[in-house]
Design an enzyme around this catalytic site. Structure first.
Site, short mmCIF file in Angstrom:
data_model
loop_
_atom_site.label_atom_id
_atom_site.label_comp_id
_atom_site.label_asym_id
_atom_site.label_seq_id
_atom_site.Cartn_x
_atom_site.Cartn_y
_atom_site.Cartn_z
N HIS A 63 -45.70 10.30 -33.81
CA HIS A 63 -45.69 11.09 -32.57
C HIS A 63 -45.23 12.51 -32.90
O HIS A 63 -44.06 12.73 -33.18
CB HIS A 63 -44.80 10.42 -31.52
N ASN A 95 -50.27 10.83 -27.06
CA ASN A 95 -49.45 10.92 -25.83
C ASN A 95 -48.53 12.13 -25.83
O ASN A 95 -47.32 12.04 -25.65
CB ASN A 95 -48.66 9.62 -25.59
N HIS A 180 -52.36 -0.24 -29.10
CA HIS A 180 -51.01 -0.67 -28.70
C HIS A 180 -51.29 -1.83 -27.74
O HIS A 180 -51.62 -1.61 -26.58
CB HIS A 180 -50.29 0.49 -28.02
N HIS A 234 -48.24 -1.61 -34.84
CA HIS A 234 -46.86 -2.10 -34.71
C HIS A 234 -46.71 -3.55 -34.26
O HIS A 234 -46.00 -3.84 -33.30
CB HIS A 234 -45.99 -1.15 -33.87
N ASN A 280 -40.17 -0.07 -28.53
CA ASN A 280 -41.27 -0.89 -28.03
C ASN A 280 -42.36 -1.00 -29.09
O ASN A 280 -42.94 0.01 -29.46
CB ASN A 280 -41.87 -0.27 -26.76
N ASP A 307 -44.35 4.61 -36.73
CA ASP A 307 -44.22 4.86 -35.29
C ASP A 307 -43.10 5.88 -35.05
O ASP A 307 -42.27 5.71 -34.14
CB ASP A 307 -43.99 3.56 -34.51
ZN LIG Z 1 -46.23 4.91 -30.98
ZN LIG Z 2 -47.08 1.86 -29.27
#
Ligand SMILES: [Zn+2]
Ligand SMILES: [Zn+2]
Length: 428
Positions: A63, A95, A180, A234, A280, A307
């Site tokens: 990210h 995102n 995801h 993940h 998460n 992640d």
């Molecule tokens: Zn992520």
């Molecule tokens: Zn995710």
């Protein structure tokens, strides 16, 4: 000098089945040859005796936070964190704010990356508009703008009809989808940790593993229907890994990754409600952690991602239930893999390079990366496998300090990285 030779390193390259001491000859930003005892004049010589030389490491799940949350991380700082961690290529998840569901954001990130990043950055675009799962993005336009893959990471696409339609487009355009996988109704909105004995004991709301497993099963079946290349990101339960391998047995192009936090942390650590452990998917029981290690070793799990999710201290340093999900990972990933998998004899270097370089390149269609074959991009990671060091979050290149690994003693670290023929100063 246009020619560089990395001498005497232990070259590990699963794409060619190599694990031996060789010299790597680099010319004009490409790998020219791998040979024994090269003696050539007019070359820049780098001594790599005692070091592991691998194709540049690739992290498919990062990210970047830019655009929109430059207070948490920027393309520049994220790339510096990646370099410090030994990665030559990272993938930015969509995102951001605004989200990457349009050409402008993809082009912005890619052009900023070209100017400011010290590693290669590829952009992942949204599957659906605003990442809200209701309406498919203009996938062909996103590809045209330079997106490498599609994902609504953070959430799943609960509408199976929309997902099928998006998978069909992605398939036609040859774009992989990074899923995801999470059933929002089973997960609920209140959860703070894994559902089970510990959540009852700690009095925290739990999310059952089935929220992910059910979604993975559904997503694989929709991928079968649409023929897309599906990568589940993940995962952290054995059932999830087995669902992916069953999909492969049926002939589907389905792969998965896990993260270092899922083979190093288990939920008993939550006893003192440390917000740094909230993420998460949530960390699971010890039995799942052990299963993830086995599934990394036996080839069921294809890749390791971090992640990497930087947050501000004010968002993380709250009551457990109210703090943000996620940890930073770029600067600890390789050290955790070496310390807890390679040095413990769970995987060998070949497998490590498959998980962290070769397979990520294959999954995302980067033909000239993840390999040291002649003609490939000269993206290389030189690792000192014996280097003992202590994780210090205050020394991170990332703006994020949200790591549960601060103070951990690790063995093995990247010493140098080369990107397209140029060494990058890691400054660590
Ligand atoms: Zn992520
Ligand atoms: Zn995710």
């Amino acid at each position: 000098m246009s020619k560089i030779i990395i001498k005497n390193g232990r070259v590990v390259d699963p794409s060619q089945g190599l694990d031996e001491v060789l010299d790597v000859i680099i010319e004009k930003n490409k790998i020219k040859a791998l040979k024994k005892n090269v003696s050539e004049e007019e070359s820049e010589i780098i001594d790599a005796k005692g070091k592991i030389v691998t194709p540049g490491l690739i992290d498919m799940h990062v990210h970047l936070r830019e655009p929109g949350r430059e207070d948490k991380e920027t393309i520049k700082t994220c790339s510096e964190a990646a370099a410090a961690g030994g990665f030559t290529t990272i993938f930015g998840m969509p995102n951001t704010s605004p989200v990457a569901d349009n050409q402008t954001v993809i082009e912005y990130v890619n052009s900023k990356a070209r100017k400011e990043a010290v590693v290669n950055i590829y952009s992942v675009a949204n599957i659906t508009k605003k990442g809200q799962g209701q309406e498919m993005s203009e996938i062909a336009d996103l590809k045209k703008a330079g997106a490498i893959a599609l994902s609504d990471d953070g959430v799943d696409v609960p509408n199976s009809g929309v997902l099928r339609h998006a998978f069909e487009y992605a398939s036609e355009l040859g774009m992989p989808v990074f899923s995801h996988s999470e059933d929002p109704d089973l997960a609920g909105t209140e959860w703070a940790m894994n559902e089970g004995y510990m959540s009852t004991k700690l009095g925290l709301p739990g999310k059952p593993k089935e929220a992910e497993e059910v979604a993975i099963a559904r997503n694989i079946e929709i991928a079968r229907l649409a023929g897309v290349k599906l990568h589940i990101t993940h995962i952290n339960t054995e059932t999830s890994a087995l669902l992916v391998s069953q999909g492969r047995e049926k002939g589907l192009e389905v792969t998965c990754d896990t993260c270092p936090q899922f083979f190093t942390l288990d939920e008993t650590l939550l006893e003192n409600y440390d917000p740094k452990l909230k993420m998460n998917p949530p960390i699971r029981e010890k039995a799942e952690l052990e299963a993830i290690k086995r599934r990394l070793a036996d080839g069921t799990i294809d890749a390791i991602t971090s992640d990497h999710a930087p947050h501000l201290l004010v968002e993380k340093d709250l009551e457990f239930e109210n703090c943000e999900n996620g940890i930073v990972g770029l600067e600890t990933s390789l050290g955790l893999v070496l310390t807890f998998l390679v040095h413990k004899g769970i995987i060998d270097y070949q497998r490590m390079v498959q998980l962290m370089s070769h397979n990520p390149a294959q999954i995302s269609g980067l033909q000239n990366k993840g390999t040291l074959a002649p003609g490939a991009d000269a993206d290389i990671t030189v690792i000192d496998p014996e280097k003992e060091w202590t994780v210090n979050k205050n020394a991170f290149k990332s703006k994020g300090r949200n790591t549960p690994f601060h103070g951990w003693k690790l063995k093995g670290r990247a010493e140098k990285i080369m990107i397209e023929g140029h060494f990058i100063n890691l400054n660590i």
